[in-house]
Design a protein around this motif. Structure first.
Motif, short mmCIF file in Angstrom:
data_model
loop_
_atom_site.label_atom_id
_atom_site.label_comp_id
_atom_site.label_asym_id
_atom_site.label_seq_id
_atom_site.Cartn_x
_atom_site.Cartn_y
_atom_site.Cartn_z
N LYS A 131 0.86 -1.19 0.00
CA LYS A 131 0.00 0.00 0.00
C LYS A 131 0.89 1.24 0.00
CE LYS A 131 -3.70 1.90 2.94
NZ LYS A 131 -4.42 1.69 4.20
N VAL A 132 0.40 2.31 -0.61
CA VAL A 132 1.13 3.58 -0.60
C VAL A 132 0.21 4.67 -0.09
CG1 VAL A 132 2.29 5.33 -2.01
CG2 VAL A 132 2.61 2.91 -2.53
N LEU A 133 0.70 5.45 0.85
CA LEU A 133 0.00 6.62 1.35
C LEU A 133 0.76 7.85 0.88
CD1 LEU A 133 -0.53 5.48 5.06
CD2 LEU A 133 -2.15 5.29 3.17
N VAL A 134 0.03 8.87 0.46
CA VAL A 134 0.66 10.11 -0.01
C VAL A 134 0.10 11.26 0.82
CG1 VAL A 134 0.92 11.70 -1.94
CG2 VAL A 134 0.97 9.24 -2.35
N ALA A 135 1.00 12.08 1.33
CA ALA A 135 0.60 13.27 2.08
C ALA A 135 1.36 14.47 1.49
CB ALA A 135 0.93 13.13 3.55
N GLU A 136 0.59 15.45 1.02
CA GLU A 136 1.19 16.66 0.46
C GLU A 136 0.74 17.87 1.26
OE1 GLU A 136 1.82 15.86 -4.22
OE2 GLU A 136 -0.24 16.30 -3.65
N ASP A 137 1.71 18.62 1.70
CA ASP A 137 1.43 19.84 2.45
C ASP A 137 2.72 20.67 2.46
OD1 ASP A 137 1.32 21.43 5.25
OD2 ASP A 137 -0.72 21.03 4.53
N ALA A 138 2.58 21.96 2.43
CA ALA A 138 3.75 22.83 2.43
C ALA A 138 4.63 22.60 3.65
CB ALA A 138 3.32 24.29 2.36
N THR A 139 4.03 22.27 4.79
CA THR A 139 4.83 22.06 6.00
C THR A 139 5.70 20.80 5.90
OG1 THR A 139 3.07 20.79 7.10
CG2 THR A 139 3.11 23.18 7.47
N LEU A 140 5.32 19.88 5.05
CA LEU A 140 6.10 18.65 4.88
C LEU A 140 7.23 18.83 3.87
CD1 LEU A 140 3.09 16.17 4.72
CD2 LEU A 140 4.69 16.45 6.63
N GLY A 141 7.18 19.90 3.12
CA GLY A 141 8.19 20.16 2.11
C GLY A 141 9.55 20.51 2.66
N HIS A 142 9.60 20.92 3.92
CA HIS A 142 10.87 21.32 4.53
C HIS A 142 11.61 20.14 5.14
CE1 HIS A 142 9.75 25.45 3.89
NE2 HIS A 142 8.59 25.24 4.51
N ARG A 143 10.97 18.95 5.14
CA ARG A 143 11.56 17.72 5.65
C ARG A 143 12.01 17.83 7.11
NH1 ARG A 143 15.32 15.22 1.07
NH2 ARG A 143 15.61 13.81 2.79
N LEU A 144 11.21 18.54 7.90
CA LEU A 144 11.51 18.66 9.32
C LEU A 144 10.85 17.52 10.10
CD1 LEU A 144 11.00 22.51 9.75
CD2 LEU A 144 13.15 21.26 9.55
N ALA A 145 11.52 17.09 11.14
CA ALA A 145 11.04 15.95 11.92
C ALA A 145 9.69 16.22 12.58
CB ALA A 145 12.07 15.58 12.98
N GLU A 146 9.46 17.44 13.03
CA GLU A 146 8.24 17.75 13.77
C GLU A 146 6.98 17.54 12.93
OE1 GLU A 146 11.64 19.86 15.63
OE2 GLU A 146 10.89 19.73 13.58
N SER A 147 6.95 18.05 11.73
CA SER A 147 5.76 17.90 10.91
C SER A 147 5.59 16.46 10.43
CB SER A 147 5.78 18.86 9.71
OG SER A 147 6.96 18.69 8.96
N THR A 148 6.69 15.79 10.13
CA THR A 148 6.62 14.39 9.72
C THR A 148 6.17 13.51 10.87
OG1 THR A 148 8.37 14.79 8.10
CG2 THR A 148 7.89 12.50 8.64
N ALA A 149 6.69 13.76 12.05
CA ALA A 149 6.28 12.99 13.23
C ALA A 149 4.80 13.16 13.53
CB ALA A 149 7.11 13.39 14.44
N ALA A 150 4.32 14.38 13.41
CA ALA A 150 2.88 14.63 13.65
C ALA A 150 2.03 13.87 12.65
CB ALA A 150 2.60 16.13 13.58
N LEU A 151 2.48 13.81 11.41
CA LEU A 151 1.75 13.06 10.38
C LEU A 151 1.72 11.57 10.74
CD1 LEU A 151 0.42 12.67 7.61
CD2 LEU A 151 2.74 12.59 6.63
N ILE A 152 2.85 11.02 11.12
CA ILE A 152 2.93 9.60 11.44
C ILE A 152 2.05 9.27 12.66
CG2 ILE A 152 4.47 7.76 12.25
CD1 ILE A 152 6.64 9.08 10.45
N VAL A 153 2.06 10.13 13.65
CA VAL A 153 1.21 9.92 14.82
C VAL A 153 -0.26 9.94 14.41
CG1 VAL A 153 0.43 10.96 16.99
CG2 VAL A 153 2.87 10.72 16.52
N SER A 154 -0.61 10.83 13.50
CA SER A 154 -2.02 10.90 13.06
C SER A 154 -2.44 9.65 12.31
CB SER A 154 -2.25 12.15 12.19
OG SER A 154 -1.70 11.97 10.91
N LEU A 155 -1.50 8.93 11.73
CA LEU A 155 -1.79 7.71 10.99
C LEU A 155 -1.80 6.47 11.88
CD1 LEU A 155 0.49 8.27 7.87
CD2 LEU A 155 -1.99 8.48 7.97
#
Length: 83
Positions: free
Chosen positions: A56-80
Motif C-alpha cells: 500500500k502507498v499513502l501520499v501526504a502533500e502539504d507545504a509544512t512537509l516540504g521542509h523535511r523537518l522531523a516535527e511535521s513528519t512525526a505529527a503526520l505519522i502519529v495521526s496515521l
C-alpha cells in the motif's frame, strides 16, 4: 506485523534506489505500507507503488512537509497510527 516505511522524497522526486533497498530489507517483517510525504509527493507515491513488496502507498502533500523537518513528519505519522 505491518510495516510503515517512510519513502525518501526530495523536491517531489522519489529516491527509488534508497526506497527499494529499504523495502527489500523490511519485506520479511510483514506487509509494507510506504508513506510518501512532502510539499509535492504524488508522483513519488505512484513510483513507490511499483516497488516489489509494497502492499500500500499513502501520499501526504502539504507545504509544512516540504521542509523535511522531523516535527511535521512525526505529527503526520502519529495521526496515521490509528489507521
Amino acid at each position: 506485523m505491518a510495516v510503515l516505511l517512510l519513502a525518501e522524497v526530495t523536491d517531489g522526486a522519489l529516491s527509488m534506489d534508497a526506497t527499494a533497498k529499504a523495502v527489500t530489507a523490511a519485506k520479511s517483517l510483514g506487509d509494507i505500507t510506504v508513506l510518501a510525504c512532502g510539499g509535492s509527493a504524488a508522483d513519488a507515491g505512484a513510483e513507490a507503488a511499483t516497488i516489489d513488496g509494497v502492499s500500500k502507498v499513502l501520499v501526504a502533500e502539504d507545504a509544512t512537509l516540504g521542509h523535511r523537518l522531523a516535527e511535521s513528519t512525526a505529527a503526520l505519522i502519529v495521526s496515521l497510527a490509528g489507521d
